[in-house]
Design an enzyme around this catalytic site. Structure first.
Site, short mmCIF file in Angstrom:
data_model
loop_
_atom_site.label_atom_id
_atom_site.label_comp_id
_atom_site.label_asym_id
_atom_site.label_seq_id
_atom_site.Cartn_x
_atom_site.Cartn_y
_atom_site.Cartn_z
CE LYS A 123 -4.13 -2.19 2.31
NZ LYS A 123 -4.46 -2.57 3.53
CD GLN A 165 -3.03 -5.12 6.38
OE1 GLN A 165 -3.18 -3.55 5.93
NE2 GLN A 165 -4.06 -6.10 6.14
CG ASP A 195 -9.78 -0.91 4.89
OD1 ASP A 195 -8.91 -1.23 3.36
OD2 ASP A 195 -8.84 -0.69 5.56
#
Length: 293
Positions: A52, A96, A119
């Site tokens: 990312k 994460q 997200d």
């Protein structure tokens, strides 16, 4: 059989994102900015976050990686999220997963400002998605839609079977494939580990989205000729044949199923790369305040 090539599509779409990021920089004198929080040093998480960060740099985004040891308290982590929520120079925030057992992932998700939830996991975004309102879509389902759109696959009227009901992929993509849009307008069946006679369902499916997390779960005798196969699974196995020390497998027996499919995604090189694109597009939208102003 046409390969739904995540590498080709993602690289093409990232060029467009980079062009738009350059315009944003010129107009706002700053880059779109994505922050990521990583707790611990899980190998898979390290790989995902590194990817990312690398992709942010490639498209002209700024990125910030904040690391915590696995011993970090839930309160400390939530406080860091609240600090980032208030920072006007950060547009998107991801935490994460997985997190240590002593930290409640739902509480973490709900603490993130839904306007920075790139997200697409916050209840506000999921609720708006269910109502077909503008929102940040969950990155992996978003990536699947972008893939279908790129290949100009008209899904209207198709029977779609989604295997797996996670809040990250299965449940949201089942909603998105049923919405009044293209991709969408499918008749959707959501199957899972408790579903009986999954084979009967998949044999009647025009589209199968496999997101159950079991290596080669979908076999050739479970699909009809000419079907569209989307493999979301990423299953790691140790391998002495790979420099990384492991090999990736999908939820689909690619070698055999590809002989019957009209379209199919590979693993690796398929949906995983599109997930990154979904995340980048959400971050750009957050920077532009296109959804929540």
């Amino acid at each position: 059989m046409i390969l739904l090539d995540g590498k080709l599509v993602s690289e093409d779409l990232k060029k467009s994102i980079a062009d738009q990021a350059a315009i944003f920089l010129k107009e706002n004198e700053r880059k779109p900015h994505l922050a990521a929080i990583l707790v611990g040093n899980d190998g898979g998480s390290e790989t995902y976050v590194a990817s990312k960060v690398k992709n942010c740099e490639k498209v002209g985004f700024e990125s910030t990686l904040i690391r915590f040891d696995t011993s970090v308290s839930e309160i400390e982590l939530l406080n860091e999220i609240r600090i980032i929520n208030e920072r006007t120079d950060i547009d998107g925030l991801i935490v994460q997963l997985p997190l240590p057992a002593h930290i409640n992932p739902d509480l973490v998700t709900e603490t993130i400002d839904y306007r920075k939830d790139v997200d697409g996991f916050h209840p506000v975004n999921l609720g708006r998605m269910q109502r077909n309102l503008p929102c940040f879509l969950p990155a992996t389902p978003f990536g699947i839609l972008l893939m279908l759109e790129y290949y100009k696959i008209n899904t209207s009227g198709m029977n779609c079977v989604v295997i797996g009901r996670s809040n990250i992929v299965g449940s949201p993509i089942s909603i998105l494939m049923a919405r009044n849009a293209n991709p969408g307008n499918c008749t959707v069946t959501l199957a899972h580990s408790k579903t009986k006679n999954i084979k009967e369902l998949t044999l009647n499916a025009d589209i199968i989205i496999a997101a159950i997390g079991k290596k080669n779960f979908l076999s050739a005798d479970m699909v009809k000729n000419g079907s569209i196969i989307i493999d979301v699974g990423i299953n790691r196995e140790e391998s002495s044949e790979s420099r990384s020390g492991y090999k990736l497998f999908g939820d689909v027996d690619f070698e055999q199923v590809s002989k019957k499919a009209a379209f199919i995604t590979p693993v690796p090189g398929g949906v995983g790369l599109m997930t990154i694109v979904g995340l980048l597009k959400n971050t750009l939208s957050a920077a532009r305040k296109e959804i929540y102003s």
